[in-house]
Design a protein around this motif. Structure first.
Motif, PDB file in Angstrom:
ATOM      1  N   LEU A   1       0.689  -1.282   0.004  1.00 49.23           N
ATOM      2  CA  LEU A   1      -0.004   0.201  -0.040  1.00 49.23           C
ATOM      3  C   LEU A   1       0.950   1.310  -0.104  1.00 49.23           C
ATOM      4  O   LEU A   1       0.547   2.327  -0.765  1.00 49.23           O
ATOM      5  CB  LEU A   1      -0.813  -0.093   1.042  1.00 49.23           C
ATOM      6  N   HIS A   2       1.940   1.236   0.721  1.00 46.51           N
ATOM      7  CA  HIS A   2       2.899   2.326   0.906  1.00 46.51           C
ATOM      8  C   HIS A   2       3.497   2.686  -0.468  1.00 46.51           C
ATOM      9  O   HIS A   2       3.214   3.594  -0.837  1.00 46.51           O
ATOM     10  CB  HIS A   2       3.911   2.046   1.791  1.00 46.51           C
ATOM     11  N   ASP A   3       4.075   1.681  -1.187  1.00 47.36           N
ATOM     12  CA  ASP A   3       4.432   1.958  -2.666  1.00 47.36           C
ATOM     13  C   ASP A   3       3.489   2.448  -3.507  1.00 47.36           C
ATOM     14  O   ASP A   3       3.633   3.201  -4.310  1.00 47.36           O
ATOM     15  CB  ASP A   3       5.107   0.619  -2.991  1.00 47.36           C
ATOM     16  N   TRP A   4       2.256   1.746  -3.329  1.00 45.62           N
ATOM     17  CA  TRP A   4       1.315   2.227  -4.209  1.00 45.62           C
ATOM     18  C   TRP A   4       0.591   3.613  -4.218  1.00 45.62           C
ATOM     19  O   TRP A   4       0.681   4.472  -5.115  1.00 45.62           O
ATOM     20  CB  TRP A   4      -0.143   1.408  -4.044  1.00 45.62           C
ATOM     21  N   LEU A   5       0.682   4.175  -2.849  1.00 45.96           N
ATOM     22  CA  LEU A   5       0.355   5.314  -2.711  1.00 45.96           C
ATOM     23  C   LEU A   5       1.675   6.350  -3.114  1.00 45.96           C
ATOM     24  O   LEU A   5       1.271   7.616  -3.697  1.00 45.96           O
ATOM     25  CB  LEU A   5       0.076   5.780  -1.067  1.00 45.96           C
ATOM     26  N   ARG A   6       2.717   6.091  -3.017  1.00 43.27           N
ATOM     27  CA  ARG A   6       3.904   6.964  -3.350  1.00 43.27           C
ATOM     28  C   ARG A   6       3.936   6.883  -4.959  1.00 43.27           C
ATOM     29  O   ARG A   6       4.528   7.993  -5.066  1.00 43.27           O
ATOM     30  CB  ARG A   6       5.223   6.383  -2.834  1.00 43.27           C
TER      31      ARG A   6
ATOM     32  N   ASP B   1       1.255   7.036  -6.635  1.00 42.43           N
ATOM     33  CA  ASP B   1       0.054   7.710  -7.181  1.00 42.43           C
ATOM     34  C   ASP B   1       0.005   9.464  -7.045  1.00 42.43           C
ATOM     35  O   ASP B   1       0.284   9.869  -6.160  1.00 42.43           O
ATOM     36  CB  ASP B   1      -1.360   7.395  -6.292  1.00 42.43           C
ATOM     37  N   PRO B   2       0.035   9.996  -8.180  1.00 42.43           N
ATOM     38  CA  PRO B   2       0.309  11.532  -8.024  1.00 42.43           C
ATOM     39  C   PRO B   2      -0.520  12.297  -7.417  1.00 42.43           C
ATOM     40  O   PRO B   2      -0.195  13.176  -6.619  1.00 42.43           O
ATOM     41  CB  PRO B   2       0.207  11.747  -9.823  1.00 42.43           C
ATOM     42  N   GLY B   3      -1.837  11.679  -7.241  1.00 44.83           N
ATOM     43  CA  GLY B   3      -2.820  12.447  -6.481  1.00 44.83           C
ATOM     44  C   GLY B   3      -2.650  12.627  -5.167  1.00 44.83           C
ATOM     45  O   GLY B   3      -2.882  13.464  -4.396  1.00 44.83           O
ATOM     46  N   THR B   4      -2.227  11.195  -4.407  1.00 44.36           N
ATOM     47  CA  THR B   4      -1.652  11.133  -3.240  1.00 44.36           C
ATOM     48  C   THR B   4      -0.469  11.890  -2.781  1.00 44.36           C
ATOM     49  O   THR B   4      -0.416  12.616  -1.751  1.00 44.36           O
ATOM     50  CB  THR B   4      -1.827   9.772  -2.677  1.00 44.36           C
ATOM     51  N   ARG B   5       0.510  11.769  -3.865  1.00 42.01           N
ATOM     52  CA  ARG B   5       1.861  12.230  -3.560  1.00 42.01           C
ATOM     53  C   ARG B   5       1.783  13.688  -3.444  1.00 42.01           C
ATOM     54  O   ARG B   5       2.465  14.374  -2.743  1.00 42.01           O
ATOM     55  CB  ARG B   5       2.631  12.101  -4.835  1.00 42.01           C
ATOM     56  N   HIS B   6       0.873  14.422  -4.229  1.00 44.95           N
ATOM     57  CA  HIS B   6       0.803  16.127  -4.195  1.00 44.95           C
ATOM     58  C   HIS B   6       0.290  16.479  -3.170  1.00 44.95           C
ATOM     59  O   HIS B   6      -1.152  16.252  -2.802  1.00 44.95           O
ATOM     60  CB  HIS B   6       0.246  16.490  -5.696  1.00 44.95           C
TER      61      HIS B   6
ATOM     62  N   THR C   1       2.822  -1.795  16.574  1.00 39.74           N
ATOM     63  CA  THR C   1       2.451  -2.273  15.295  1.00 39.74           C
ATOM     64  C   THR C   1       2.882  -1.120  14.038  1.00 39.74           C
ATOM     65  O   THR C   1       2.948  -0.195  14.535  1.00 39.74           O
ATOM     66  CB  THR C   1       0.945  -2.120  15.286  1.00 39.74           C
ATOM     67  N   ASP C   2       2.999  -1.761  13.114  1.00 40.50           N
ATOM     68  CA  ASP C   2       3.498  -0.704  11.894  1.00 40.50           C
ATOM     69  C   ASP C   2       2.111  -0.154  11.449  1.00 40.50           C
ATOM     70  O   ASP C   2       0.936  -0.946  11.090  1.00 40.50           O
ATOM     71  CB  ASP C   2       3.890  -1.384  10.818  1.00 40.50           C
ATOM     72  N   VAL C   3       1.966   0.969  11.064  1.00 40.45           N
ATOM     73  CA  VAL C   3       0.935   1.450  10.351  1.00 40.45           C
ATOM     74  C   VAL C   3       1.419   2.644   9.114  1.00 40.45           C
ATOM     75  O   VAL C   3       2.745   2.837   9.231  1.00 40.45           O
ATOM     76  CB  VAL C   3       0.225   2.539  11.193  1.00 40.45           C
ATOM     77  N   LEU C   4       0.632   2.801   8.250  1.00 41.27           N
ATOM     78  CA  LEU C   4       1.054   3.723   7.114  1.00 41.27           C
ATOM     79  C   LEU C   4       0.394   5.219   7.759  1.00 41.27           C
ATOM     80  O   LEU C   4      -0.971   5.258   8.120  1.00 41.27           O
ATOM     81  CB  LEU C   4       0.263   3.417   5.771  1.00 41.27           C
ATOM     82  N   GLN C   5       1.232   6.238   7.568  1.00 34.78           N
ATOM     83  CA  GLN C   5       0.623   7.259   8.074  1.00 34.78           C
ATOM     84  C   GLN C   5       0.507   8.498   7.008  1.00 34.78           C
ATOM     85  O   GLN C   5       1.487   8.617   5.967  1.00 34.78           O
ATOM     86  CB  GLN C   5       1.662   7.967   9.172  1.00 34.78           C
TER      87      GLN C   5
ATOM     88  N   SER D   1      -8.217  11.778  -2.260  1.00 36.31           N
ATOM     89  CA  SER D   1      -7.541  11.219  -3.083  1.00 36.31           C
ATOM     90  C   SER D   1      -6.801  10.119  -2.537  1.00 36.31           C
ATOM     91  O   SER D   1      -6.774   9.002  -3.282  1.00 36.31           O
ATOM     92  CB  SER D   1      -6.268  12.102  -3.798  1.00 36.31           C
ATOM     93  N   PHE D   2      -6.612  10.070  -1.253  1.00 33.36           N
ATOM     94  CA  PHE D   2      -5.982   8.937  -0.499  1.00 33.36           C
ATOM     95  C   PHE D   2      -7.043   7.920  -0.402  1.00 33.36           C
ATOM     96  O   PHE D   2      -6.931   6.678  -0.608  1.00 33.36           O
ATOM     97  CB  PHE D   2      -5.361   9.305   0.886  1.00 33.36           C
ATOM     98  N   ALA D   3      -8.191   8.375   0.001  1.00 35.28           N
ATOM     99  CA  ALA D   3      -9.404   7.612   0.048  1.00 35.28           C
ATOM    100  C   ALA D   3      -9.732   6.639  -1.409  1.00 35.28           C
ATOM    101  O   ALA D   3      -9.812   5.316  -1.330  1.00 35.28           O
ATOM    102  CB  ALA D   3     -10.650   7.983   0.666  1.00 35.28           C
ATOM    103  N   LEU D   4      -9.673   7.398  -2.265  1.00 33.46           N
ATOM    104  CA  LEU D   4      -9.820   6.465  -3.711  1.00 33.46           C
ATOM    105  C   LEU D   4      -8.704   5.781  -3.969  1.00 33.46           C
ATOM    106  O   LEU D   4      -8.958   4.635  -4.382  1.00 33.46           O
ATOM    107  CB  LEU D   4      -9.974   7.840  -4.792  1.00 33.46           C
ATOM    108  N   SER D   5      -7.459   6.399  -3.884  1.00 32.86           N
ATOM    109  CA  SER D   5      -6.235   5.372  -3.915  1.00 32.86           C
ATOM    110  C   SER D   5      -6.345   4.090  -2.901  1.00 32.86           C
ATOM    111  O   SER D   5      -5.957   3.057  -3.619  1.00 32.86           O
ATOM    112  CB  SER D   5      -5.130   6.015  -3.577  1.00 32.86           C
ATOM    113  N   LEU D   6      -6.797   4.242  -1.875  1.00 33.31           N
ATOM    114  CA  LEU D   6      -6.911   3.014  -1.071  1.00 33.31           C
ATOM    115  C   LEU D   6      -7.675   2.076  -1.444  1.00 33.31           C
ATOM    116  O   LEU D   6      -7.621   0.908  -1.756  1.00 33.31           O
ATOM    117  CB  LEU D   6      -7.283   3.568   0.487  1.00 33.31           C
ATOM    118  N   SER D   7      -8.768   2.525  -1.868  1.00 33.26           N
ATOM    119  CA  SER D   7     -10.158   1.629  -2.847  1.00 33.26           C
ATOM    120  C   SER D   7      -9.672   0.892  -3.678  1.00 33.26           C
ATOM    121  O   SER D   7      -9.786  -0.432  -3.962  1.00 33.26           O
ATOM    122  CB  SER D   7     -11.351   2.658  -2.935  1.00 33.26           C
TER     123      SER D   7
END
Length: 93
Positions: free
Chosen positions: A17-22, A24-29, A49-53, A64-70
């Motif tokens: 998920l971390h790699d996917w979000l990095r 994704d231009p919408g989430t990165r910006h 525990t490990d979490v993504l922040q 944009s994050f919510a859409l990328s997660l979905s």
């Protein structure tokens, strides 16, 4: 705004998920995405525990994050469950 996300499947799914979000231009910006260690909730026994922040100062990046997660969940053979163990929002003027 800070959004913490934990996923089932452990560290490999979280890194995916971390790699996917990095990528994704919408989430990165306008947002910062990191893997962090989260402490157990008060009164809860357990290890860190490990979490993504995701940290952002605008609602557009959060949406944009919510859409990328979905979209990421749809790419998995078994869609991992995700939780937001702790999220904070704050506004300053």
């Amino acid at each position: 705004m800070r959004i913490d996300v934990a996923v089932t499947g452990g560290e490999p799914e979280l890194r995916s998920l971390h790699d996917w979000l990095r990528r994704d231009p919408g989430t990165r910006h306008g947002a910062q995405v990191e893997l962090v260690r989260a402490e157990p909730s008060p009164g809860q026994m357990g290890v860190f525990t490990d979490v993504l922040q995701l940290i952002t100062d605008n609602a557009w990046s959060a949406a944009s994050f919510a859409l990328s997660l979905s979209t990421w969940r749809q790419t998995r053979q078994i869609s991992p469950c995700w939780t937001t163990p702790r999220s904070t929002t704050s506004s300053t003027r």
